[in-house]
Design a protein around this motif. Structure first.
Motif, mmCIF file in Angstrom:
data_model
loop_
_atom_site.group_PDB
_atom_site.id
_atom_site.type_symbol
_atom_site.label_atom_id
_atom_site.label_comp_id
_atom_site.label_asym_id
_atom_site.label_seq_id
_atom_site.Cartn_x
_atom_site.Cartn_y
_atom_site.Cartn_z
ATOM 1 N N PRO A 11 0.812 -1.232 0.000
ATOM 2 C CA PRO A 11 0.000 0.000 0.000
ATOM 3 C C PRO A 11 0.839 1.273 0.000
ATOM 4 N N GLN A 12 1.943 1.278 0.749
ATOM 5 C CA GLN A 12 2.773 2.482 0.825
ATOM 6 C C GLN A 12 3.432 2.781 -0.517
ATOM 7 N N ALA A 13 3.915 1.734 -1.189
ATOM 8 C CA ALA A 13 4.516 1.926 -2.511
ATOM 9 C C ALA A 13 3.458 2.398 -3.508
ATOM 10 N N PHE A 14 2.251 1.842 -3.398
ATOM 11 C CA PHE A 14 1.154 2.248 -4.274
ATOM 12 C C PHE A 14 0.846 3.731 -4.112
ATOM 13 N N LEU A 15 0.836 4.196 -2.873
ATOM 14 C CA LEU A 15 0.481 5.590 -2.596
ATOM 15 C C LEU A 15 1.588 6.567 -2.992
ATOM 16 N N ALA A 16 2.811 6.084 -3.093
ATOM 17 C CA ALA A 16 3.950 6.976 -3.362
ATOM 18 C C ALA A 16 4.262 7.134 -4.845
ATOM 19 N N LYS A 17 3.593 6.359 -5.708
ATOM 20 C CA LYS A 17 3.942 6.363 -7.129
ATOM 21 C C LYS A 17 2.807 6.884 -8.005
ATOM 22 N N VAL A 18 3.206 7.534 -9.099
ATOM 23 C CA VAL A 18 2.240 7.949 -10.114
ATOM 24 C C VAL A 18 1.731 6.700 -10.817
ATOM 25 N N GLY A 19 0.445 6.662 -11.153
ATOM 26 C CA GLY A 19 -0.128 5.506 -11.840
ATOM 27 C C GLY A 19 -1.495 5.841 -12.393
ATOM 28 N N ASP A 20 -2.223 4.825 -12.784
ATOM 29 C CA ASP A 20 -3.551 5.014 -13.343
ATOM 30 C C ASP A 20 -4.464 5.665 -12.307
ATOM 31 N N GLY A 21 -4.890 6.881 -12.576
ATOM 32 C CA GLY A 21 -5.760 7.594 -11.646
ATOM 33 C C GLY A 21 -5.041 8.216 -10.474
ATOM 34 N N LYS A 22 -3.701 8.165 -10.467
ATOM 35 C CA LYS A 22 -2.917 8.712 -9.358
ATOM 36 C C LYS A 22 -1.918 9.740 -9.874
ATOM 37 N N VAL A 43 -9.352 11.759 -3.640
ATOM 38 C CA VAL A 43 -8.880 11.541 -2.275
ATOM 39 C C VAL A 43 -7.392 11.872 -2.267
ATOM 40 N N PHE A 44 -6.906 12.444 -1.170
ATOM 41 C CA PHE A 44 -5.503 12.858 -1.090
ATOM 42 C C PHE A 44 -4.793 12.114 0.043
ATOM 43 N N TYR A 45 -3.492 11.938 -0.152
ATOM 44 C CA TYR A 45 -2.658 11.253 0.850
ATOM 45 C C TYR A 45 -1.368 12.042 0.999
ATOM 46 N N VAL A 46 -1.024 12.399 2.235
ATOM 47 C CA VAL A 46 0.156 13.229 2.486
ATOM 48 C C VAL A 46 1.419 12.362 2.510
ATOM 49 N N LEU A 47 2.341 12.657 1.605
ATOM 50 C CA LEU A 47 3.634 11.981 1.575
ATOM 51 C C LEU A 47 4.668 12.746 2.392
ATOM 52 N N GLU A 96 4.337 17.261 -0.412
ATOM 53 C CA GLU A 96 4.226 16.313 -1.516
ATOM 54 C C GLU A 96 3.012 15.452 -1.213
ATOM 55 N N ILE A 97 2.038 15.449 -2.124
ATOM 56 C CA ILE A 97 0.743 14.828 -1.857
ATOM 57 C C ILE A 97 0.309 13.982 -3.049
ATOM 58 N N THR A 98 -0.184 12.792 -2.768
ATOM 59 C CA THR A 98 -0.737 11.939 -3.815
ATOM 60 C C THR A 98 -2.225 12.214 -3.958
ATOM 61 N N ALA A 99 -2.660 12.475 -5.180
ATOM 62 C CA ALA A 99 -4.073 12.669 -5.480
ATOM 63 C C ALA A 99 -4.578 11.429 -6.210
ATOM 64 N N ILE A 100 -5.652 10.843 -5.715
ATOM 65 C CA ILE A 100 -6.212 9.617 -6.292
ATOM 66 C C ILE A 100 -7.661 9.892 -6.702
ATOM 67 N N THR A 101 -7.995 9.648 -7.947
ATOM 68 C CA THR A 101 -9.364 9.882 -8.388
ATOM 69 C C THR A 101 -10.317 8.971 -7.626
ATOM 70 N N LYS A 102 -11.556 9.404 -7.506
ATOM 71 C CA LYS A 102 -12.572 8.606 -6.813
ATOM 72 C C LYS A 102 -12.679 7.216 -7.435
ATOM 73 N N THR A 103 -12.664 7.153 -8.775
ATOM 74 C CA THR A 103 -12.779 5.871 -9.472
ATOM 75 C C THR A 103 -11.617 4.945 -9.130
ATOM 76 N N ALA A 104 -10.382 5.493 -9.157
ATOM 77 C CA ALA A 104 -9.204 4.678 -8.854
ATOM 78 C C ALA A 104 -9.211 4.239 -7.395
ATOM 79 N N MET A 105 -9.659 5.106 -6.499
ATOM 80 C CA MET A 105 -9.697 4.790 -5.072
ATOM 81 C C MET A 105 -10.678 3.647 -4.805
#
Length: 224
Positions: A11-22, A43-47, A96-105
């Protein structure tokens, strides 16, 4: 093979990387992440760094209602059907913040049990904190509310070094968060410093003696 790959999901690696919907975004101090009234679709996650959450009343009065730090989510109201933001979030420092679309979340919550567990644990912890904040607001003096807030901001109770932990938050923000004036916060901070609970010289350093005073409900921290 698919099951093995699923077990390796981090989960931590997922939240720290750019990807589909992130998207990983950077914000300078005082920059706005989102504003009250905007469409809520991420949804946002603080890195790195810290953000503050403020609410603007119909009369134009602004109040700080929360601070989020690394490892915390915010803006998750969009998952519960909130179409618009009910608050404004700004960077307290460079972030530094990860933004995740509602659909991807929603997709990762349904497909990855480890991520669902992480997110559920966060929500339960956040709910407990909100309940504690309400009780604090109803029954405790503003001085004790300030003491508790300083301990929370300094992360007392979490694993880590027993050394004093620095907190970089202005007295104005502290006053807004506990529902009092800046002059009262200044008065309490001076008392805490004289009692040895904190060191304060431009930035705050919280000591274990403050935790002991709150836990044992000592008369040194008085009711209003």
């Amino acid at each position: 093979m698919a099951k093995s790959a699923r077990n390796e999901f981090d989960p931590q690696a997922f939240l720290a990387k750019v990807g589909d919907g992130k998207t990983v975004l950077t914000f300078r101090k005082n920059e706005t992440v989102f504003s009250q009234g905007e469409v809520a679709d991420k949804v946002f996650y603080v890195l790195k760094g810290r953000v503050k959450v403020v609410v603007l009343s119909e009369q134009g009065k602004e109040a700080v209602v929360g601070i989020f730090e690394p490892g915390q989510f915010f803006g998750e109201g969009c998952l519960n059907g909130h179409p618009l933001r009910i608050s404004t979030t700004r960077a307290l420092e460079d972030c530094e913040i990860t933004a995740i679309t509602k659909t991807a979340m929603l997709a990762v919550l349904h497909s990855e049990p480890k991520f669902s567990e992480l997110f559920m644990s966060y929500l339960l912890s956040r709910n407990s904190r909100i309940e504690e904040d309400l009780i604090d607001q109803l029954f405790n003096s503003s001085e004790k509310r300030l003491a508790r807030l300083l301990l929370l901001l300094a992360n007392f109770g979490k694993a880590g070094s027993p050394q004093p932990i620095k907190v970089q938050v202005s007295q104005e923000i502290l006053a807004e968060m506990i529902g009092t004036t800046r002059s009262r916060v200044s008065f309490f901070m001076n008392r805490f410093r004289k009692l040895g609970f904190i060191s304060y010289n431009g930035e705050i350093e919280v000591h274990h003696s403050l935790l002991n005073a709150v836990l044992h409900d000592t008369p040194q921290i008085r009711r209003d």
